[in-house]
Design a protein around this motif. Sequence first.
Motif, short mmCIF file in Angstrom:
data_model
loop_
_atom_site.label_atom_id
_atom_site.label_comp_id
_atom_site.label_asym_id
_atom_site.label_seq_id
_atom_site.Cartn_x
_atom_site.Cartn_y
_atom_site.Cartn_z
N ARG A 41 0.84 -1.20 0.00
CA ARG A 41 0.00 0.00 0.00
C ARG A 41 0.87 1.25 0.00
O ARG A 41 1.85 1.34 0.75
CB ARG A 41 -0.93 0.02 1.22
CG ARG A 41 -1.90 1.18 1.27
CD ARG A 41 -2.82 1.04 2.47
NE ARG A 41 -3.85 2.07 2.52
CZ ARG A 41 -3.67 3.27 3.11
NH1 ARG A 41 -2.52 3.54 3.71
NH2 ARG A 41 -4.66 4.16 3.12
N VAL A 42 0.50 2.23 -0.83
CA VAL A 42 1.22 3.50 -0.92
C VAL A 42 0.25 4.64 -0.63
O VAL A 42 -0.88 4.66 -1.15
CB VAL A 42 1.85 3.70 -2.32
CG1 VAL A 42 2.58 5.04 -2.39
CG2 VAL A 42 2.78 2.55 -2.65
N GLU A 43 0.66 5.58 0.19
CA GLU A 43 -0.15 6.75 0.49
C GLU A 43 0.68 8.00 0.19
O GLU A 43 1.85 8.09 0.58
CB GLU A 43 -0.56 6.76 1.97
CG GLU A 43 -1.47 7.90 2.36
CD GLU A 43 -1.86 7.85 3.82
OE1 GLU A 43 -3.06 7.75 4.12
OE2 GLU A 43 -0.95 7.91 4.68
N VAL A 44 0.07 8.97 -0.50
CA VAL A 44 0.74 10.22 -0.86
C VAL A 44 -0.03 11.37 -0.22
O VAL A 44 -1.24 11.52 -0.45
CB VAL A 44 0.81 10.40 -2.39
CG1 VAL A 44 1.46 11.74 -2.73
CG2 VAL A 44 1.59 9.26 -3.02
N VAL A 45 0.66 12.18 0.59
CA VAL A 45 0.04 13.29 1.31
C VAL A 45 0.57 14.61 0.76
O VAL A 45 1.78 14.86 0.81
CB VAL A 45 0.34 13.20 2.82
CG1 VAL A 45 -0.38 14.33 3.56
CG2 VAL A 45 -0.07 11.85 3.37
N PRO A 46 -0.28 15.49 0.25
CA PRO A 46 0.16 16.81 -0.24
C PRO A 46 0.59 17.70 0.93
O PRO A 46 -0.08 17.75 1.96
CB PRO A 46 -1.07 17.38 -0.95
CG PRO A 46 -1.99 16.21 -1.15
CD PRO A 46 -1.72 15.27 -0.02
N LEU A 47 1.71 18.42 0.74
CA LEU A 47 2.25 19.29 1.78
C LEU A 47 2.58 20.67 1.23
O LEU A 47 2.79 20.84 0.02
CB LEU A 47 3.54 18.70 2.37
CG LEU A 47 3.51 17.29 2.94
CD1 LEU A 47 4.92 16.87 3.32
CD2 LEU A 47 2.58 17.19 4.13
N THR A 48 2.67 21.65 2.12
CA THR A 48 3.21 22.96 1.75
C THR A 48 4.73 22.87 1.77
O THR A 48 5.32 21.85 2.13
CB THR A 48 2.77 24.04 2.74
OG1 THR A 48 3.37 23.78 4.02
CG2 THR A 48 1.26 24.07 2.88
#
Length: 403
Positions: A41-48
Amino acid sequence: MKRLLALLVVLSALGVVPVASATTTVGGTVTVDNGSADGARVEVVPLTEQQQRVDDAVTTTVEGSSFSVDAPDAPAYAVRVEHGGATHYEVLQNRTQVEFELSQRLSGQVVDANGTAQSSAVVELVDENRFVVDTRRTNETGAFAFGPLESDETYELRTTVGDAEYRQTVDPSTNQSVTVTALPPTNDTSVLRVANRTPTGHVVQIVPPGNDSDAPSAIETIAFENPSDRPFLGTVTIGLPADASPYAAMVDGSQAEYRQTDAGVELNVSVPANGSAQVGVAYDLTGTQFEKEIRRNTTSIAVVLQGYDPSRVRHSENLQTGSAPIPMLTTNGSLEAGETISADVAGARTNATESTAGSDSASNAVETSSSESGSISAFPGVPILVGIFGTVVVGIGAYRVTR
């Protein structure tokens, strides 16, 4: 009843910042030595750019050895890969591709000072970004093992035996077997020191009252380091200004019981060997002047002035107006135990609708009871106390947020 305005900037820093609906493709590869990551499983979290979370995470799975997913546009991304019970992390800035090479393994044993194996000890493996990668319990021989791990990562082992915690840095690429020696804890406060952190390890937040009184409240947080190889288990005391009335305390993110003594506020604290702990206390002042004697040598102190104009605050010579977007005073050099700092906020109050967080209205603030309420449980001060360090870092432009 006096009321204390909570720290808006902390709440805004932890919130989700809206972004455009456009997407960016984030992808990469995951290779496993003598194995396969297919289906991981891969999770991508958008960040500033300051690594604040700005949108919902998107998920996908590894197909063969690669993955690709369309994520909301953002300046940076945190990528998490779950494989074999462990979670591996990478933060991407100015790039959208990443490679995870899982090829290293780490094993070890936890023993006491006499070499006796310590079973059921909890061992956490923490990566360079301070994310917990995996957690194990030692078996009857005190043994533990992690892997496969990233080939280019240095980790921290956090081992808990009873109520004591031990920390040490490990590099699986050069040292694949370690021994954690759980020496008996100490209660000698001389092993502790104020953390020499960037921007500071000691912060005082002065907050205006929510009524017609001129007397503000203060929220003070200190990070204590323990550079010794023995955990500290004992009491520490945070000194108070004269006639200050404490009404809440925090130790490492949790509300804590405290005792007021002639010396200040006393708290039970556990500081890991080669680690640190953050303690805090909130108290009401009796007048407009904050003045206190420093109890320990420190390299710097930040006095954050929520709702006050620093240019109109009279302060001691060892403080100066800080060069940061948030209103604050900083020390102009190291301080030794016994020195005194002071700041008088009389006549320095800004417009009540102004906020260091950029809020349009102070009505968005979270109100918190002071000591006059007679109830600590009504004080939601733990998130505020925990966030004080983050507030200063936000203002300096280096705030980091975790999941």
